[in-house]
Design an enzyme around this catalytic site. Sequence first.
Site, PDB file in Angstrom:
ATOM      1  N   SER A 100       0.809  -1.212   0.000  1.00  0.00           N
ATOM      2  CA  SER A 100       0.000   0.000   0.000  1.00  0.00           C
ATOM      3  C   SER A 100       0.849   1.272   0.000  1.00  0.00           C
ATOM      4  O   SER A 100       1.603   1.511  -0.931  1.00  0.00           O
ATOM      5  CB  SER A 100      -0.953  -0.049   1.205  1.00  0.00           C
ATOM      6  N   ASP A 243      -5.865   2.060  -3.232  1.00  0.00           N
ATOM      7  CA  ASP A 243      -7.091   1.789  -2.472  1.00  0.00           C
ATOM      8  C   ASP A 243      -7.484   2.975  -1.603  1.00  0.00           C
ATOM      9  O   ASP A 243      -8.468   2.913  -0.882  1.00  0.00           O
ATOM     10  CB  ASP A 243      -6.976   0.504  -1.641  1.00  0.00           C
TER      11      ASP A 243
END
Length: 446
Positions: A100, A243
Amino acid sequence: MGKYFGTDGVRGVANSELTPELAFKLGRAGGYVLTKEAAQPKVLIGRDTRISGEMLEASLVAGLLSIGAEVMRLGVISTPGVAFLTKQLSATAGIMISASHNPVEDNGIKFFGSDGFKLLDSQEEEIEALIDGEDTMPRPIGGDVGQLNDYFEGSQKYMQFLKQTVEGGFEGIHVAIDCANGAASSLATHVLADLDADISSMGSSPNGTNINACCGSTHPEELAKLVVEKQADVGLAFDGDADRLIAVDEKGEIVDGDKIMYIIASYLKEQGRLNNNTIVTTVMSNLGFYKALEEKQIETKQTAVGDRYVMEEMRKGNYNLGGEQSGHIIFLDYNTTGDGLLTGVQLLNIMKQTGKPLSELAAGMKTFPQCLINVRVTDKDAVKNNALVQQEIKRVEEAMAGEGRILVRPSGTEPLVRVMVEAKTDELCQQYANQIVDVVKEQLGA
């Protein structure tokens, strides 16, 4: 949290903590747990742009093939892209290789079930037990060994889905984007161009080592400069696996996840589309967020930090909007996990439908000054039971006299203690935060 799984899958320094050997075991054990009931198991694998992604992918693939699963490689794609395609293609499971927003040396492996949702705690525990126990899982031979196929056109299917969530295009809207040199680098440009937006971009040239490097959603100040320089209408900053989203208004002011959620919740309520008149968020959301929603007569549900906990509450209460201050926004009507690109498209649509600039849409929420300091420690979980740290927190809370908030917690993904303080002024905020940080460093510092 388990031995291997944190709040967002398995993470660690690639080739040191998260080794190819561990990835192989995760492929075997994870594949077995998620596909043992399937007659013809099919697993999708995607990754972000990190240099270690292909190494870990190769090991995962080997593990999955060794238990007889068919594997479909999606190539570089976002985490929500994997979640969407897992459900859309009726796959048995999906796996994303990404850390991430973390630096390039880190990587991670997260699993999705056939429904596109992250795993249950019980499933993660079963996988961990299989990794640490004697390997008695199946080892098919001959034609029963799993087969590997590439499905790089999956990205096209995901992008088509994103475009179909809005009506019409974004002609006349100038969008500056920062793709963090990550998974959004090609996706965001294609989606926005197809929707007729004018685009200025940065962080869109991944080379394997520059992911999240002074760019993306953790460094929105870089995008803010681009927005002002190019006189863009809005800026959209993604993280490495796309995301999450942090926005920038036309004046170069940062619009964080709280303000994005406030804007979207207000719009959905006006449209009669906010399920149960409620939004789900975490303890990290600003006091100003709750006050602004109170004024709009929108209810809130609060969870622990982590989009998985937000999602659990959303599913339990049949809510369709939730998220985090960090920019994970979940639209349960559209996807099963936080989705930065989807959030960006929805935000642009609200600007278009209302005819209002982002600064005006965000103006209804006044943010309380907030300080967040990360302290590197030797044992992050010890903070909960350290008497001197807890004593200092109590002392500061008494000094605040109800005009502020403190949250001290271990990170779910890194060896850090996060100290968050909100107060009436920036000066008090910094003062209170530093008081607590000093004690945390003294007691637990690495």
